[in-house]
Write a protein that holds these residues in place. Structure first.
Motif, mmCIF file in Angstrom:
data_model
loop_
_atom_site.group_PDB
_atom_site.id
_atom_site.type_symbol
_atom_site.label_atom_id
_atom_site.label_comp_id
_atom_site.label_asym_id
_atom_site.label_seq_id
_atom_site.Cartn_x
_atom_site.Cartn_y
_atom_site.Cartn_z
ATOM 1 N N GLY A 242 34.563 102.078 45.978
ATOM 2 C CA GLY A 242 34.711 103.453 46.452
ATOM 3 C C GLY A 242 33.488 104.281 46.158
ATOM 4 O O GLY A 242 32.696 103.959 45.262
ATOM 5 N N GLN A 246 36.517 108.257 47.109
ATOM 6 C CA GLN A 246 37.279 107.724 48.243
ATOM 7 C C GLN A 246 37.232 106.202 48.237
ATOM 8 O O GLN A 246 36.158 105.602 48.351
ATOM 9 C CB GLN A 246 36.738 108.288 49.550
ATOM 10 C CG GLN A 246 36.691 109.808 49.589
ATOM 11 C CD GLN A 246 38.039 110.438 49.253
ATOM 12 O OE1 GLN A 246 39.077 110.026 49.768
ATOM 13 N NE2 GLN A 246 38.023 111.448 48.387
ATOM 14 N N PHE A 248 37.603 102.235 49.215
ATOM 15 C CA PHE A 248 37.398 101.371 50.370
ATOM 16 C C PHE A 248 38.678 100.571 50.639
ATOM 17 O O PHE A 248 39.539 100.437 49.780
ATOM 18 C CB PHE A 248 36.259 100.384 50.119
ATOM 19 C CG PHE A 248 34.910 101.006 49.899
ATOM 20 C CD1 PHE A 248 34.634 102.291 50.333
ATOM 21 C CD2 PHE A 248 33.899 100.291 49.262
ATOM 22 C CE1 PHE A 248 33.378 102.860 50.134
ATOM 23 C CE2 PHE A 248 32.655 100.839 49.070
ATOM 24 C CZ PHE A 248 32.389 102.135 49.506
ATOM 25 N N ARG A 252 33.221 95.566 48.168
ATOM 26 C CA ARG A 252 31.975 95.191 48.834
ATOM 27 C C ARG A 252 30.995 94.636 47.808
ATOM 28 O O ARG A 252 30.784 95.225 46.746
ATOM 29 C CB ARG A 252 31.329 96.411 49.503
ATOM 30 C CG ARG A 252 32.076 96.937 50.681
ATOM 31 C CD ARG A 252 31.313 98.076 51.337
ATOM 32 N NE ARG A 252 32.203 98.920 52.111
ATOM 33 C CZ ARG A 252 31.909 100.163 52.488
ATOM 34 N NH1 ARG A 252 30.737 100.692 52.146
ATOM 35 N NH2 ARG A 252 32.771 100.863 53.175
ATOM 36 N N ALA A 310 43.628 104.006 49.850
ATOM 37 C CA ALA A 310 42.788 105.095 50.365
ATOM 38 C C ALA A 310 43.581 106.397 50.417
ATOM 39 O O ALA A 310 44.805 106.395 50.569
ATOM 40 C CB ALA A 310 42.276 104.737 51.759
ATOM 41 N N ARG A 402 32.689 112.002 57.145
ATOM 42 C CA ARG A 402 32.220 110.664 57.467
ATOM 43 C C ARG A 402 30.707 110.721 57.704
ATOM 44 O O ARG A 402 30.214 111.604 58.421
ATOM 45 C CB ARG A 402 32.878 110.141 58.742
ATOM 46 C CG ARG A 402 34.370 109.847 58.644
ATOM 47 C CD ARG A 402 34.641 108.529 57.974
ATOM 48 N NE ARG A 402 36.018 108.074 58.187
ATOM 49 C CZ ARG A 402 36.552 107.051 57.520
ATOM 50 N NH1 ARG A 402 35.837 106.401 56.620
ATOM 51 N NH2 ARG A 402 37.805 106.688 57.756
ATOM 52 N N HIS A 413 29.376 100.932 57.899
ATOM 53 C CA HIS A 413 30.413 101.557 57.083
ATOM 54 C C HIS A 413 30.208 103.070 57.143
ATOM 55 O O HIS A 413 29.293 103.609 56.518
ATOM 56 C CB HIS A 413 30.327 101.077 55.635
ATOM 57 C CG HIS A 413 30.555 99.608 55.473
ATOM 58 N ND1 HIS A 413 31.771 99.013 55.703
ATOM 59 C CD2 HIS A 413 29.705 98.608 55.107
ATOM 60 C CE1 HIS A 413 31.674 97.713 55.478
ATOM 61 N NE2 HIS A 413 30.433 97.439 55.125
ATOM 62 N N GLN A 414 31.047 103.742 57.896
ATOM 63 C CA GLN A 414 30.956 105.206 58.014
ATOM 64 C C GLN A 414 31.837 105.818 56.924
ATOM 65 O O GLN A 414 32.921 106.332 57.169
ATOM 66 C CB GLN A 414 31.369 105.645 59.414
ATOM 67 C CG GLN A 414 30.451 105.090 60.495
ATOM 68 C CD GLN A 414 30.816 105.569 61.889
ATOM 69 O OE1 GLN A 414 31.934 106.001 62.157
ATOM 70 N NE2 GLN A 414 29.849 105.508 62.795
ATOM 71 N N ASP A 415 31.329 105.761 55.693
ATOM 72 C CA ASP A 415 32.131 106.092 54.512
ATOM 73 C C ASP A 415 32.426 107.579 54.416
ATOM 74 O O ASP A 415 31.669 108.429 54.903
ATOM 75 C CB ASP A 415 31.403 105.640 53.242
ATOM 76 C CG ASP A 415 31.268 104.129 53.167
ATOM 77 O OD1 ASP A 415 32.229 103.434 53.541
ATOM 78 O OD2 ASP A 415 30.193 103.653 52.725
ATOM 79 N N TRP A 416 33.549 107.864 53.754
ATOM 80 C CA TRP A 416 33.861 109.235 53.374
ATOM 81 C C TRP A 416 32.973 109.621 52.187
ATOM 82 O O TRP A 416 32.862 108.878 51.226
ATOM 83 C CB TRP A 416 35.323 109.363 52.943
ATOM 84 C CG TRP A 416 36.342 109.293 54.034
ATOM 85 C CD1 TRP A 416 37.222 108.275 54.266
ATOM 86 C CD2 TRP A 416 36.618 110.296 55.014
ATOM 87 N NE1 TRP A 416 38.025 108.574 55.345
ATOM 88 C CE2 TRP A 416 37.682 109.814 55.829
ATOM 89 C CE3 TRP A 416 36.079 111.552 55.299
ATOM 90 C CZ2 TRP A 416 38.206 110.535 56.896
ATOM 91 C CZ3 TRP A 416 36.591 112.278 56.363
ATOM 92 C CH2 TRP A 416 37.642 111.773 57.150
ATOM 93 N N ARG A 417 32.369 110.799 52.258
ATOM 94 C CA ARG A 417 31.556 111.310 51.156
ATOM 95 C C ARG A 417 31.800 112.819 51.019
ATOM 96 O O ARG A 417 32.331 113.466 51.928
ATOM 97 C CB ARG A 417 30.050 111.089 51.407
ATOM 98 C CG ARG A 417 29.602 109.678 51.690
ATOM 99 C CD ARG A 417 29.919 108.697 50.591
ATOM 100 N NE ARG A 417 29.283 108.980 49.334
ATOM 101 C CZ ARG A 417 28.192 108.340 48.858
ATOM 102 N NH1 ARG A 417 27.630 107.391 49.582
ATOM 103 N NH2 ARG A 417 27.704 108.613 47.674
#
Length: 461
Positions: A242, A246, A248, A252, A310, A402, A413-417
């Protein structure tokens, strides 16, 4: 301090890592009590003297606040400093009046006064809290601490759910916090206030205990004023689960380095297979050890791994999004010849006199009108362009977003930040749903950059 002196200090001995100060307990009526005041601490271990610090509850870092997802959090904050301050709860999608931004969401808490923060923590994850009044001065003196929001059922035992609060400090040749350069214009106009020494949970070169064959969760928080940390989790067998609180959908494995910019968080899992010592390193061209994992033998292996779920965040609707530019300019070697401040154009000499070196979309600092106003539920896409000579860590208050693209290339990977990094000549596109009403800050978390112009606000109506 050079590398030789750092390694010499490391040989003098290490401390066994404790939890970040201690977990803050509630009073009988359900309040957490948090007090900002002056104190002392050893930043360079036994080899250094006592530095004059500003602390929460006389602890470095501030006491860890642990709550459950969906829980109401009440914090009675008291200010015993000689100057105003406030507390920001970083990464929490909070009620606007509780966000802690002095001058925007609340008046600063004056010396001798108190303020009660009262909010609900809607998302599980790794967060933190820190001063948000003259934060360029107050945070690197020590006013910061971890805020952990657990799932309803913890996924790791307490001893294997480890918070690592990372801070860099600028020390003099006696190992004491150097204070004369706070607010230095050179720092503001360049990369920010960079330290020359790193601590974990306020400790110098600590040992971090792990158990062989057992899964551990490591919660990394970069509380530095300006330092971007380059880490290599695969060097000690860790996987990332994460970012910025947030989680994953799956772990990874990251080959090479992963950046942790100021204010960002990174959650790792690790299950060491052998006993002994593993270095915890920062990658500065070559590995630099600033802590060690000490793996001890256990009776049985822990083969089962349960990952946190999540959080339920609303997905941006890109088909009906409003796109806005965010152009970063200024700083040393930036070539900016003018900027706007309160509707007035300033030339370079006037910029220097005002201590303003950076701009968003040509304007420096907070103005009476917002950068933009969004209707509640509207999807906003910000396309940032870094036209400066330095990296920046851009933080959006009250929301998660995103990260869609870098330099026009869609990310796998359009990660939440809640905080994204950008390097010189880079374009970064982010998207979020403006679903939290109120006035929200948008700023660089290199704290000197924010203080000298790289700050604005938006409103969700």
């Amino acid at each position: 301090m050079d590398r030789r002196s750092i390694l010499k200090a490391a040989l003098l001995g290490t401390a066994s890592l404790a939890a970040p100060s201690f977990s803050l307990a509630r009073t009988p009526d359900g309040l957490f009590e948090l007090t900002a005041g002056k104190g002392q601490g050893r930043l360079y271990g036994d080899a250094g003297g006592l530095s004059e610090l500003w602390l929460y509850n006389d602890r470095l870092p501030g006491p860890e606040i642990r709550v459950k997802r969906g829980e109401r959090v009440r914090v009675l904050f008291k200010n015993t400093l000689d100057e105003p301050t406030s507390v920001h709860w970083h990464g929490i999608r909070i009620d606007n009046a509780m966000d802690g931004v002095a001058g925007l969401t609340q008046p600063p808490v004056q010396p001798g006064e108190s303020f009660e923060y009262d909010f609900v923590a809607p998302d599980a994850g790794t967060y933190w809290y820190h001063a948000h009044t003259m934060s360029w001065n107050q945070v690197p003196r020590g006013l910061a601490g971890p805020l952990i929001v657990e799932d309803e059922k913890p996924h790791f035992p307490v001893k294997r759910d480890i918070t690592l609060f990372l801070s860099d400090w600028r020390l003099d040749d006696k190992g004491l916090l150097e204070t004369a350069s706070f607010g230095a214009m050179h720092d503001f106009a360049h990369a920010g206030r960079l330290g020359n020494w790193l601590t974990i949970n306020g400790q110098s070169m600590p040992d971090i205990p792990l158990q062989q064959g057992r899964w551990h969760r490591l919660r990394l928080i970069n509380a530095s004023a300006s330092r971007v940390l380059d880490l290599a989790p695969d060097r000690f067998g860790a996987q990332v689960i994460g970012l910025d609180g947030q989680a994953f959908s799956a772990p990874r494995e990251i080959s090479g380095t992963l950046q942790l910019a100021p204010a960002q968080r990174m959650d790792l899992i690790v299950r060491p297979e052998k006993t002994g010592t593993l270095p915890f390193e920062m990658m500065t061209g070559k590995p630099f050890t600033f802590a060690r994992f000490q793996v001890t033998e256990t009776d049985s292996e822990d083969l089962q791994l349960t990952l946190p779920p999540a959080n339920d965040l609303e997905e941006p609707d890109l088909s009906f999004a409003r796109e806005l530019p965010l152009v970063m300019a200024g700083g040393a070697m930036g070539g900016m010849r003018s900027l706007m401040r309160d509707g007035v154009s300033l030339n370079p000499r006037e910029m220097m006199e005002a201590g303003l070196f950076w701009a968003f979309n040509g304007s420096a600092g907070m103005e009476d009108t917002p950068f933009f106003t969004a209707n509640q539920g509207e999807t906003i896409v910000l396309e940032s362009r870094n036209d400066t000579a330095f990296p920046h860590a851009i933080h959006l208050h009250g929301h998660h977003f995103r990260v869609l693209e870098r330099n026009g290339v869609k990310l796998d990977h359009q990660d939440w930040r809640d905080t994204f990094t950008t390097v010189p000549e880079e374009t970064v596109k982010i998207a979020f749903v403006a679903d939290n009403p109120g006035k929200w800050l948008l700023h660089c978390h290199m704290l000197g950059h924010s203080a000298s112009g790289m700050m604005n606000w938006f409103e969700v109506s």
